[in-house]
Enzyme design. Structure first.
Site, PDB file in Angstrom:
ATOM      1  NE  ARG A  92      -4.395   8.438   1.317  1.00  0.00           N
ATOM      2  CZ  ARG A  92      -4.832   9.675   1.513  1.00  0.00           C
ATOM      3  NH1 ARG A  92      -6.025   9.876   2.041  1.00  0.00           N
ATOM      4  NH2 ARG A  92      -4.095  10.704   1.168  1.00  0.00           N
ATOM      5  CE  LYS A  93     -13.212   6.481   6.639  1.00  0.00           C
ATOM      6  NZ  LYS A  93     -12.348   5.422   7.191  1.00  0.00           N
ATOM      7  CG  PHE A  94      -8.357   8.737  -2.145  1.00  0.00           C
ATOM      8  CD1 PHE A  94      -7.019   9.094  -2.174  1.00  0.00           C
ATOM      9  CD2 PHE A  94      -8.700   7.419  -2.421  1.00  0.00           C
ATOM     10  CE1 PHE A  94      -6.033   8.151  -2.475  1.00  0.00           C
ATOM     11  CE2 PHE A  94      -7.724   6.476  -2.721  1.00  0.00           C
ATOM     12  CZ  PHE A  94      -6.388   6.847  -2.752  1.00  0.00           C
TER      13      PHE A  94
END
Ligand code: BMP
Length: 278
Positions: A92-94
């Protein structure tokens, strides 16, 4: 030193339950391969997971690229993870403040915290993003000990801005937060000292699997014309310190993804054995 140490020994030294779990899974299943499931519908993801499942330690998803995500899909993927013994990483690569990341992790249409063992996180917001994800778990049915994140410290793409002091600060953040950080997404091992942290390295492809696609522009085995840069399995393990190597299109575009996964698994494992051999 860290890279010469076996996965079993590193698992013993890990102070994060999930990183110890990953390292033990790798050692027992003898695979450091992570397949990136960048396909656009749920059935294709499940079909891929079933085909490559026996050869992988981590199955990496981008569920926001699916046209038909559903709770049922997530449950079926979890079922396959159990059958084949792999972990699920939602890439998700928050990258937002802790409060927002907490909502994105636990709520919304994906409810990632419910089904993904691992998630990826950009370091850009600083430690608050980790506190946000932990905070989400404290209010969810998933337990902290069954979840962890990987911090993106360095990217595989051409002219990435994640270099130099940003990269070293991201590694420092990861090393200071073993309470929730199991690993680092990076193109090199430089600066990583804790034995328990798992280095995940994307941008891996053999040149023979690129048949006619853009091979321009980089060392190693080419790129994709949109900035991705590839290196060979040998190179990432022996020269770049990869523990887990991420392979997407090298496997998803192969005529037989299952055979391709087995081939990558074998190449990567041989390189690891060479790395730890005295
Ligand atoms: P491929 O092997 O098809 O190029 O796919 C690479 C995968 O790894 C993609 O899912 C991408 O999101 C991810 N990735 C990457 O390529 N480089 C990075 O630096 C970080 C990534 O997560």
């Amino acid at each position: 030193e860290r890279l010469k140490t076996t996965f079993e020994a590193r698992a013993e030294k890990s102070s994060n339950a999930m990183s110890a779990k990953i390292l033990r899974l790798i050692a027992s299943k003898q695979t450091t391969l992570c397949v990136a499931a960048d396909v656009s519908n749920a059935d294709k993801v499940l079909e891929l997971a079933n085909a490559v499942g026996p050869y992988i330690c981590i199955f990496k998803t981008h569920v926001d690229a699916l046209s038909d995500f559903s709770k049922k899909f997530a449950q079926e993927l979890q079922q396959l993870a159990k059958v084949h013994n792999f972990l699920i990483m939602e890439d998700r690569k928050f990258g937002d403040i802790g409060h927002t990341a907490s909502l994105q992790y636990g709520a919304g249409c994906f409810q990632i915290a419910d089904w993904a063992d691992l998630v990826t996180v950009h370091a850009i917001p600083g430690p608050g993003i980790i506190d946000g994800l932990i905070n989400c778990l404290e209010n969810s049915k998933s337990q902290l000990k069954d979840r962890a994140c990987f911090i993106v410290a360095e990217m595989s793409s051409k002219d990435t801005l994640a270099t130099g002091s940003y990269q070293s600060a991201a590694i420092k953040l990861a090393e200071s937060r073993e309470d929730f950080v199991a690993g680092i997404v990076s193109q090199s091992a430089s600066g990583i000292s804790l034995p328990g942290l798992v280095q995940l390295t994307p941008g891996v492809r053999t040149s023979s699997s690129q048949n006619g696609k853009d091979k321009n522009g980089t060392s190693g085995s080419g790129g994709d014309g949109l900035g991705q840069q590839y290196n060979s399995p040998d190179h990432v393990v022996l020269e770049r310190g990869a523990d887990v190597a991420v392979v997407g299109r090298g496997i998803t575009e192969a005529d037989n993804p299952s055979d391709a996964a087995k081939l990558y698994r074998d190449l990567l494992w041989k390189a690891y054995e060479q790395r730890v051999a005295v």
